[in-house]
Design a protein around this motif. Structure first.
Motif, PDB file in Angstrom:
ATOM      1  N   SER A 135       0.829  -1.210   0.000  1.00  0.00           N
ATOM      2  CA  SER A 135       0.000   0.000   0.000  1.00  0.00           C
ATOM      3  C   SER A 135       0.861   1.257   0.000  1.00  0.00           C
ATOM      4  O   SER A 135       0.570   2.233  -0.704  1.00  0.00           O
ATOM      5  CB  SER A 135      -0.928   0.008   1.223  1.00  0.00           C
ATOM      6  OG  SER A 135      -1.823  -1.078   1.189  1.00  0.00           O
ATOM      7  N   ALA A 139       1.182   4.353  -2.842  1.00  0.00           N
ATOM      8  CA  ALA A 139       1.011   5.758  -2.462  1.00  0.00           C
ATOM      9  C   ALA A 139       2.230   6.589  -2.861  1.00  0.00           C
ATOM     10  O   ALA A 139       2.104   7.732  -3.315  1.00  0.00           O
ATOM     11  CB  ALA A 139       0.765   5.869  -0.964  1.00  0.00           C
ATOM     12  N   ARG A 143       2.964   9.768  -5.980  1.00  0.00           N
ATOM     13  CA  ARG A 143       3.611  11.054  -5.731  1.00  0.00           C
ATOM     14  C   ARG A 143       4.945  11.178  -6.464  1.00  0.00           C
ATOM     15  O   ARG A 143       5.716  12.094  -6.213  1.00  0.00           O
ATOM     16  CB  ARG A 143       3.819  11.228  -4.220  1.00  0.00           C
ATOM     17  CG  ARG A 143       2.509  11.404  -3.452  1.00  0.00           C
ATOM     18  CD  ARG A 143       2.660  11.088  -1.981  1.00  0.00           C
ATOM     19  NE  ARG A 143       1.447  11.376  -1.231  1.00  0.00           N
ATOM     20  CZ  ARG A 143       0.388  10.582  -1.181  1.00  0.00           C
ATOM     21  NH1 ARG A 143       0.399   9.423  -1.836  1.00  0.00           N
ATOM     22  NH2 ARG A 143      -0.678  10.921  -0.477  1.00  0.00           N
ATOM     23  N   LEU A 162       3.418  11.248   2.606  1.00  0.00           N
ATOM     24  CA  LEU A 162       2.076  10.715   2.385  1.00  0.00           C
ATOM     25  C   LEU A 162       0.999  11.770   2.621  1.00  0.00           C
ATOM     26  O   LEU A 162      -0.060  11.724   1.991  1.00  0.00           O
ATOM     27  CB  LEU A 162       1.824   9.529   3.314  1.00  0.00           C
ATOM     28  CG  LEU A 162       2.619   8.259   3.063  1.00  0.00           C
ATOM     29  CD1 LEU A 162       2.247   7.210   4.100  1.00  0.00           C
ATOM     30  CD2 LEU A 162       2.374   7.736   1.655  1.00  0.00           C
ATOM     31  N   PRO A 165      -1.095  15.537  -0.798  1.00  0.00           N
ATOM     32  CA  PRO A 165      -1.854  14.864  -1.856  1.00  0.00           C
ATOM     33  C   PRO A 165      -1.070  14.819  -3.166  1.00  0.00           C
ATOM     34  O   PRO A 165      -0.321  15.748  -3.482  1.00  0.00           O
ATOM     35  CB  PRO A 165      -3.103  15.746  -2.016  1.00  0.00           C
ATOM     36  CG  PRO A 165      -3.192  16.530  -0.762  1.00  0.00           C
ATOM     37  CD  PRO A 165      -1.791  16.727  -0.285  1.00  0.00           C
ATOM     38  N   LEU A 222      -1.678   5.625   5.963  1.00  0.00           N
ATOM     39  CA  LEU A 222      -2.109   4.847   4.799  1.00  0.00           C
ATOM     40  C   LEU A 222      -3.631   4.785   4.642  1.00  0.00           C
ATOM     41  O   LEU A 222      -4.143   4.940   3.526  1.00  0.00           O
ATOM     42  CB  LEU A 222      -1.520   3.438   4.866  1.00  0.00           C
ATOM     43  CG  LEU A 222      -0.015   3.352   4.600  1.00  0.00           C
ATOM     44  CD1 LEU A 222       0.489   1.932   4.839  1.00  0.00           C
ATOM     45  CD2 LEU A 222       0.301   3.788   3.165  1.00  0.00           C
ATOM     46  N   GLU A 225      -5.441   7.659   2.621  1.00  0.00           N
ATOM     47  CA  GLU A 225      -5.174   7.913   1.206  1.00  0.00           C
ATOM     48  C   GLU A 225      -6.435   8.303   0.434  1.00  0.00           C
ATOM     49  O   GLU A 225      -6.396   9.159  -0.443  1.00  0.00           O
ATOM     50  CB  GLU A 225      -4.543   6.682   0.557  1.00  0.00           C
ATOM     51  CG  GLU A 225      -3.036   6.637   0.637  1.00  0.00           C
ATOM     52  CD  GLU A 225      -2.376   7.762  -0.133  1.00  0.00           C
ATOM     53  OE1 GLU A 225      -2.413   7.740  -1.376  1.00  0.00           O
ATOM     54  OE2 GLU A 225      -1.832   8.673   0.506  1.00  0.00           O
ATOM     55  N   ASP A 226      -7.557   7.700   0.768  1.00  0.00           N
ATOM     56  CA  ASP A 226      -8.773   8.000   0.006  1.00  0.00           C
ATOM     57  C   ASP A 226      -9.430   9.302   0.443  1.00  0.00           C
ATOM     58  O   ASP A 226     -10.403   9.741  -0.160  1.00  0.00           O
ATOM     59  CB  ASP A 226      -9.781   6.844   0.115  1.00  0.00           C
ATOM     60  CG  ASP A 226     -10.243   6.608   1.549  1.00  0.00           C
ATOM     61  OD1 ASP A 226      -9.612   7.151   2.481  1.00  0.00           O
ATOM     62  OD2 ASP A 226     -11.239   5.874   1.731  1.00  0.00           O
ATOM     63  N   VAL A 228      -7.240  12.096   1.589  1.00  0.00           N
ATOM     64  CA  VAL A 228      -6.217  13.118   1.758  1.00  0.00           C
ATOM     65  C   VAL A 228      -6.511  14.361   0.933  1.00  0.00           C
ATOM     66  O   VAL A 228      -6.216  15.486   1.350  1.00  0.00           O
ATOM     67  CB  VAL A 228      -4.813  12.542   1.433  1.00  0.00           C
ATOM     68  CG1 VAL A 228      -4.667  12.218  -0.042  1.00  0.00           C
ATOM     69  CG2 VAL A 228      -3.722  13.475   1.916  1.00  0.00           C
TER      70      VAL A 228
END
Length: 328
Positions: A135, A139, A143, A162, A165, A222, A225-226, A228
């Motif tokens: 994961s 991510a 980036r 992380l 965004p 982590l 992430e959905d 951020v």
């Protein structure tokens, strides 16, 4: 400081500097049901100087303009600079968290020792589970960071990465936040720019974290992430509304429901992080602010969340005998 560390660090050290024009998302506070939003607003209002980005503090002929800043570019910055520029031009100095000299020292240190962000312990794939590393790798790629490179970084630095965004990564190459714009205005006007703290302050802050606490930062980051990008938009919109403290209270309330946390435990960890990342630094800055103000009018431009709170810059100035009034 364990699982909540990543959320709070994301707030202070990465998510706030958002390139708003490049990112889209939902303002999470605006989307709250009215009763929850009212509770949040009441909590924020319970703190001194809870709203507003521009203030003036005066005492016995000394004058300090305090501006809360937002660190990367946004079209809305132009209007803020227009308001701040006349005060910069009349100031004896502009005080910022890290001025040109400190930025140069950081670059010099990085050039001399490129490994300063590298861990001397096991790599991240060795200490994270296979699922966690997978994961994290996804991510990082989003980036533009090769996982094999990041695997050797200090975990706290990876967690900061992380928190930014993917949509805002490009903007970090050309930061045009209010602090940078203010420094350029000061340079044009021939006004000295001074740093409030050494270049390595952030390194020292995170050096206080144990390896376990640093890994916890990644593990908590982590699952965000959905969200951020929504969080980044929330931070930006609340800043330009002069409501940065509301975001702190939003994050604290959200933490109450995290698995393994009680409200009491969450509040204790938030209080510890506020002391480490905000209050302690504010107290350290106050003597420099007062010394500069003794030389003439001074402008202080620092991250917006350094302004409110019982040990915010504004409360500390008030407690030192200054009359603090809003300029908004």
């Amino acid at each position: 400081m364990t699982r909540l560390t990543s959320i709070i660090c994301a707030f202070f050290l990465a998510s706030a500097p958002l390139a708003h024009a490049a990112c889209t998302g939902t303002d999470l506070i605006a989307a709250l049901p009215q009763p929850e939003r009212a509770e949040l607003e009441a909590l924020a209002a319970s703190q001194p100087f809870s709203e507003g980005n521009f203030w003036q503090a005066t005492r016995e002929g000394r004058e300090v303009t305090v501006a809360g800043t937002y660190h990367l570019g946004d079209p809305r910055q132009a209007a803020l600079l227009d308001r701040l520029r006349p005060r910069i031009e009349q100031a004896s100095a502009l005080l910022v968290e890290a001025g040109p000299e400190e930025e140069a020292r950081l670059k010099e240190a990085m050039a001399k020792d490129p490994s300063m962000l590298l861990s001397d312990g096991p790599t991240l794939p060795e200490v994270l589970s296979e699922e966690e590393w997978h994961s994290l790798s996804d991510a990082l790629r989003a980036r533009g960071i090769p996982p094999v490179l990041a695997s050797k970084f200090e975990p706290w630095y990876v967690s900061m990465t992380l928190a930014l965004p993917p949509c805002a990564v490009e903007a970090t190459q050309n930061p045009n936040g209010l602090d940078k714009l203010a420094m350029r205005a000061a340079e044009t006007a021939g006004v000295p720019v001074r740093s409030l703290e050494p270049w390595n302050t952030v390194f020292q802050l995170f050096a206080e974290l144990t390896p376990e606490e640093q890994l916890a930062m990644i593990r908590t980051a982590l699952p965000l992430e959905d969200r951020v990008e929504d969080l980044a938009v929330t931070l930006a919109d609340r800043y330009f509304a002069g409501q940065s403290r509301a975001v702190w209270e939003y994050m604290r309330l959200q933490a109450h429901g995290m698995p393994g946390y009680t409200p009491e435990k969450a509040d204790a960890e938030f209080a510890k992080m506020e002391e480490t990342l905000i209050s302690r630094r504010n107290r350290d800055w106050l003597p420099a602010i007062e010394a500069a103000a003794a030389e003439g009018p001074v402008v202080v431009a620092v991250g917006a969340l350094h302004l409110p709170g019982r040990e915010g810059v504004l409360a500390l100035l008030r407690d030192a005998g200054y009359d603090v009034t809003p300029l908004d």
